[in-house]
Every structure is written in C-alpha cells, then in structure tokens.
Design a protein around this motif. Structure first.
Motif, PDB file in Angstrom:
ATOM      1  N   LYS A  13       0.845  -1.195   0.000  1.00 55.84           N
ATOM      2  CA  LYS A  13       0.000   0.000   0.000  1.00 55.84           C
ATOM      3  C   LYS A  13       0.878   1.242   0.000  1.00 55.84           C
ATOM      4  CE  LYS A  13      -3.750  -2.048   2.773  1.00 55.84           C
ATOM      5  NZ  LYS A  13      -4.557  -1.883   4.008  1.00 55.84           N
ATOM      6  N   ARG A  14       0.296   2.344  -0.477  1.00 52.76           N
ATOM      7  CA  ARG A  14       0.956   3.637  -0.327  1.00 52.76           C
ATOM      8  C   ARG A  14       0.175   4.435   0.698  1.00 52.76           C
ATOM      9  NH1 ARG A  14       1.475   9.094  -1.825  1.00 52.76           N
ATOM     10  NH2 ARG A  14       3.526   9.651  -2.722  1.00 52.76           N
ATOM     11  N   ILE A  15       0.867   4.954   1.705  1.00 53.17           N
ATOM     12  CA  ILE A  15       0.217   5.723   2.751  1.00 53.17           C
ATOM     13  C   ILE A  15       0.847   7.108   2.834  1.00 53.17           C
ATOM     14  CG2 ILE A  15      -0.366   3.654   4.092  1.00 53.17           C
ATOM     15  CD1 ILE A  15       1.964   4.410   5.995  1.00 53.17           C
ATOM     16  N   THR A  16       0.132   8.035   3.413  1.00 52.89           N
ATOM     17  CA  THR A  16       0.693   9.345   3.740  1.00 52.89           C
ATOM     18  C   THR A  16       0.766   9.461   5.256  1.00 52.89           C
ATOM     19  OG1 THR A  16      -1.492  10.368   3.648  1.00 52.89           O
ATOM     20  CG2 THR A  16      -0.174  10.427   1.642  1.00 52.89           C
ATOM     21  N   LEU A  17       1.710  10.247   5.731  1.00 52.02           N
ATOM     22  CA  LEU A  17       1.932  10.432   7.150  1.00 52.02           C
ATOM     23  C   LEU A  17       2.677  11.736   7.356  1.00 52.02           C
ATOM     24  CD1 LEU A  17       4.729   7.846   8.186  1.00 52.02           C
ATOM     25  CD2 LEU A  17       4.328   8.644   5.876  1.00 52.02           C
ATOM     26  N   PRO A  18       2.722  12.260   8.576  1.00 46.06           N
ATOM     27  CA  PRO A  18       3.400  13.546   8.766  1.00 46.06           C
ATOM     28  C   PRO A  18       4.895  13.449   8.470  1.00 46.06           C
ATOM     29  CG  PRO A  18       2.002  12.999  10.658  1.00 46.06           C
ATOM     30  CD  PRO A  18       2.075  11.776   9.813  1.00 46.06           C
ATOM     31  N   PHE A  66       4.497  -2.879   3.318  1.00 42.81           N
ATOM     32  CA  PHE A  66       4.489  -4.274   2.899  1.00 42.81           C
ATOM     33  C   PHE A  66       4.313  -5.143   4.136  1.00 42.81           C
ATOM     34  CE2 PHE A  66       7.097  -1.896  -0.039  1.00 42.81           C
ATOM     35  CZ  PHE A  66       6.761  -2.389  -1.289  1.00 42.81           C
ATOM     36  N   THR A  67       3.791  -6.337   3.934  1.00 43.75           N
ATOM     37  CA  THR A  67       3.805  -7.322   5.002  1.00 43.75           C
ATOM     38  C   THR A  67       5.133  -8.073   4.951  1.00 43.75           C
ATOM     39  OG1 THR A  67       2.848  -9.116   3.677  1.00 43.75           O
ATOM     40  CG2 THR A  67       1.301  -7.609   4.784  1.00 43.75           C
ATOM     41  N   LEU A  68       5.476  -8.710   6.059  1.00 46.20           N
ATOM     42  CA  LEU A  68       6.717  -9.474   6.096  1.00 46.20           C
ATOM     43  C   LEU A  68       6.697 -10.602   5.076  1.00 46.20           C
ATOM     44  CD1 LEU A  68       9.464 -10.032   7.403  1.00 46.20           C
ATOM     45  CD2 LEU A  68       8.273 -11.417   9.121  1.00 46.20           C
ATOM     46  N   ASP A  69       5.549 -11.243   4.909  1.00 46.18           N
ATOM     47  CA  ASP A  69       5.454 -12.327   3.935  1.00 46.18           C
ATOM     48  C   ASP A  69       5.693 -11.811   2.520  1.00 46.18           C
ATOM     49  OD1 ASP A  69       4.668 -15.168   3.211  1.00 46.18           O
ATOM     50  OD2 ASP A  69       3.167 -14.044   2.076  1.00 46.18           O
ATOM     51  N   GLU A  70       5.152 -10.641   2.215  1.00 45.87           N
ATOM     52  CA  GLU A  70       5.394 -10.053   0.887  1.00 45.87           C
ATOM     53  C   GLU A  70       6.887  -9.848   0.653  1.00 45.87           C
ATOM     54  OE1 GLU A  70       2.310  -7.050  -1.086  1.00 45.87           O
ATOM     55  OE2 GLU A  70       2.759  -6.534   0.991  1.00 45.87           O
ATOM     56  N   ILE A  71       7.546  -9.261   1.638  1.00 44.64           N
ATOM     57  CA  ILE A  71       8.968  -8.980   1.495  1.00 44.64           C
ATOM     58  C   ILE A  71       9.754 -10.271   1.277  1.00 44.64           C
ATOM     59  CG2 ILE A  71      11.027  -8.207   2.738  1.00 44.64           C
ATOM     60  CD1 ILE A  71       9.416  -5.885   1.680  1.00 44.64           C
ATOM     61  N   GLU A  72       9.501 -11.259   2.128  1.00 44.39           N
ATOM     62  CA  GLU A  72      10.302 -12.484   2.061  1.00 44.39           C
ATOM     63  C   GLU A  72       9.993 -13.312   0.819  1.00 44.39           C
ATOM     64  OE1 GLU A  72      11.082 -13.278   6.834  1.00 44.39           O
ATOM     65  OE2 GLU A  72       9.493 -14.408   5.786  1.00 44.39           O
ATOM     66  N   ALA A  73       8.706 -13.496   0.531  1.00 41.26           N
ATOM     67  CA  ALA A  73       8.320 -14.420  -0.540  1.00 41.26           C
ATOM     68  C   ALA A  73       8.283 -13.774  -1.917  1.00 41.26           C
ATOM     69  CB  ALA A  73       6.956 -15.041  -0.223  1.00 41.26           C
ATOM     70  N   SER A  79      -0.831   4.544  -7.959  1.00 35.90           N
ATOM     71  CA  SER A  79      -1.550   5.222  -6.883  1.00 35.90           C
ATOM     72  C   SER A  79      -1.635   6.701  -7.214  1.00 35.90           C
ATOM     73  CB  SER A  79      -0.831   5.025  -5.544  1.00 35.90           C
ATOM     74  OG  SER A  79       0.385   5.764  -5.535  1.00 35.90           O
ATOM     75  N   ASP A  80      -2.169   7.492  -6.278  1.00 34.56           N
ATOM     76  CA  ASP A  80      -2.214   8.942  -6.478  1.00 34.56           C
ATOM     77  C   ASP A  80      -0.816   9.530  -6.604  1.00 34.56           C
ATOM     78  OD1 ASP A  80      -4.951   8.825  -6.317  1.00 34.56           O
ATOM     79  OD2 ASP A  80      -5.050   9.439  -4.211  1.00 34.56           O
ATOM     80  N   GLY A  81       0.197   8.817  -6.084  1.00 33.78           N
ATOM     81  CA  GLY A  81       1.572   9.305  -6.176  1.00 33.78           C
ATOM     82  C   GLY A  81       2.225   9.025  -7.515  1.00 33.78           C
TER      83      GLY A  81
END
Length: 387
Positions: free
Chosen positions: A2-7, A40-47, A343-345
C-alpha cells in the motif's frame, strides 16, 4: 503493498543537509518524499521480493560465463570487439564485485517481474541504506509508526561485508563525476562503507585519472591506482580513449569489467532463453527474433540506456508513451509489458538490492509516468502487519 501518507519529520531537511544529502531536491523537483511511504507485510517482502531477488541474482551469475564465452552473445550485447578480452579475462579471474539493483514490477498481486538489472553503477544506495533507515527510526520515536514497524534493509551491513573481501593494503580510490551532486554523494557514502571495512580511501574525479609511462592508471599525486571504485558505466569506459590501457590494468576497477554483460538490457532475452516461463521473468527478445512479433503489449528498450531514455511502451501494438534520449545506436530489445503499482503518487518501481552475492534491501521510486526517469521520487518503505 500500500501507499500511505503520514506527517513528515519537521527537521528532515536539516538532517538531510547535515549528512550531505543535498540532492533531496533534483532538477528543481522534490526527490525525497518524507510524508509518504510504501507498506508491505513481512510475507510479501520475504516471498515476493527477497527470495526472488536472490534467485534472479544466482541465475544471472550462472549466465555470465556463457555470455563472455560466446562471440555471438557479445555481438548481441554490442561489447566492443577489441576489448572483449578485457571482459573475458575479468570473468576468468573472478574479479570481485560489489553490488547491484534489480528493478522489479510488483503491484501487490502475482510474482514480481524483472524489468532490468542495474549491475554496474546503480544509484539511490545512500537513500536506501542510510536515509530511509533513519526515517524509520525517527518516525517510530515520534510515535508516527508503531514500535514493531520494520524495514527490509540490511544493505549497509552487506556493503561493509562486501568491501571487507577486498585486500586492505592498497589505497582504495573512488572515482566519479564529482561535480554531479548525486554521484558525489553516492560515492562518498560508499567510501564511508569501505572505511568501516578497514580500507584507506581517496576520492578523485574520474576525469583526473592519469596514465604513467608504464601504462598504469595514476591519481593526482602520481600514485599508481591499484584498486578503484568507479561510478562510471562500463559502456562509457570501454569507448574512452584510455580504454586501450584496460588490457594491462588487471582487476583495478570495481565494478569489474564482466559486469558490462549484466548491466546490458541484452541480458533480458538471454535470461528468458535460459529460463523460459520463469515466474519472475518477462518474455524478452532481441528485435530480430520472430517471437518478438507475438507481443502486443510490450516495451522497447535500448541495449544501453539510463534513466528511462529512449524507452517506448506499446499497448495493443500502438505507442502509449516514450522517453527522449541519446541511446539506441547499439540496438534494442523487446520485453513484455508489466504494470507497475499505481496510486495517487504515480507509478512505483521496486529496487531490490544485492551486495556481494546477497539480496539485502529495498528502494521504492515513483514517477508520474510509466517510464521511471530522472524526475522519479524516492519514497521510503516500512514492513507492517495488518490485522
């Protein structure tokens, strides 16, 4: 994914200047984004990223010997005929290498697809290994990210380990176009990694390298250069006037000359020939291969190209978007089109790092167009589990 925004961190620009990250703005546009992240989830990163990247690197290394031993393959990759022995002897000596970056298309579903291997002069190493890790620790300390947030990022440790494999006795020179702020910043960061591994280092502009009466490369103090990292691509070096001395230079340069065959887009059809239908490869062909005409959604890429120059995307056989540039004289390859995360970015491409021979980190760059070019932005990433 996912793409998120944050301060954004309130003092991030000061922190960037303090560590020499002056190129957080490039070409008048923001390059580093502090107020966004890819999760990302850890599974996404690893697998989906780490394991395939390791396998892709191993596949590439397995192919090098066949490429350098084949005149037909070297022709395909437009390696200059009078300097092929430099490339071949470099591989025969098994000259040590340092790092590389796979560019992957991954949208959170299905296997990641290899777009290309930047195996010679990949940049964004400082942003990946150092600045985005500091971003993560700061955002956790500020309470913006949870304490258990993590990052796929042991690139710096892996670089130090890779530098540790080189002999410590000679001065380790580092050469780049030093008036380019990004190239200088990248090179200075790698020098610091080498120092951590116990090396004595010296920076010089690649245009300042000289040649002594015995045909040895020298620095501005007339010292012989025994080992030199060069942030300067082999496709340029092999065509420079001083290339005639390369045959006598031995294993001076890092990356070694054999990396010229892995950083070439012609690697992609050769990989596809060796591993047809591999889940992390896209169908890829040289333009004179009849199979190339079977693709209707595809990308045409020059054998030698940087920052997306002269890349053209076709959908349903019609040109969708293209990038200008000065490449293409050596020829092109055709690669099946793979959608990027959108995404919007904009459109995101994943940069999966290898240092030594180990997959070890992730960079995410996004662009407003489907061709990642010199105005792409670097966005940090974070591993977070969603419940």
């Amino acid at each position: 994914m996912k793409r998120i925004t944050l301060p954004a961190r309130p003092d991030w620009r000061d922190k960037a200047r303090a560590v020499g990250f002056g190129f957080h703005v490039m070409y008048g546009e923001p390059y580093w984004l502090d107020d966004a992240a890819y999760t990302f989830t850890l599974d996404e990163i690893e697998a989906q990223i780490e394991e395939p990247s390791q396998e892709l690197h191993d596949m590439c290394m397995d192919l090098v010997g066949d490429i350098v031993g084949s005149e037909e393959s070297l022709d395909r990759l437009a390696i200059p005929e009078d300097l092929r022995d430099v490339v071949q002897r470099s591989w025969q000596r098994r000259d040590r290498h340092l790092y590389g970056r796979f560019d992957l298309a991954y949208d959170g579903s299905g296997p990641a697809k290899l777009l290309e291997y930047n195996a010679d002069t990949p940049t964004s190493v400082f942003e990946t290994a150092y600045f985005q890790f500091n971003w993560l620790t700061d955002q956790i300390a500020l309470g913006v990210l949870p304490k258990e947030a993590d990052q796929y990022n042991f690139l710096q440790e892996s670089l130090v380990e890779a530098f540790d494999q080189f002999p410590k006795e000679p001065i380790f020179h580092f050469a780049a176009i030093t008036d380019n702020e990004e190239d200088r910043g990248t090179t200075v960061y790698l020098m610091d990694c080498a120092v951590q591994a116990g090396h004595r280092v010296e920076l010089l502009d690649i245009r300042e390298i000289g040649i002594d009466a015995e045909g040895r490369y020298t620095d501005l103090k007339d010292r012989v250069i025994d080992r030199c990292f060069k942030l300067y691509p082999w496709e340029f070096m092999l065509r420079e006037p001083f290339a005639r001395e390369l045959a006598r230079s031995g294993d001076v340069f890092v990356e070694p000359a054999w990396k010229a065959v892995l950083s070439n887009k012609g690697l992609l059809p050769l990989l596809w020939q060796r591993h047809p239908n591999h889940p992390n490869l896209l169908p890829s062909y040289f333009t004179d291969d009849p199979a190339a005409s079977t693709l209707t959604d595809y990308v045409r890429k020059p054998l030698l190209s940087r920052e997306g120059e002269n890349v053209t995307i076709f959908r349903q056989g019609r040109e969708l978007v293209s990038a200008p540039g000065d490449y293409g004289d050596e020829g092109f390859i055709i690669q099946a089109y793979a959608p990027l995360f959108e995404s919007d970015g904009g459109f995101a491409v994943l940069g999966s790092w290898v240092a030594g021979d180990r997959a070890c980190g992730l960079a995410v760059r996004e662009d407003r167009t489907r061709i990642t070019a010199n105005l792409s932005r670097f966005v940090p990433h974070v591993i977070m589990e969603y419940r």
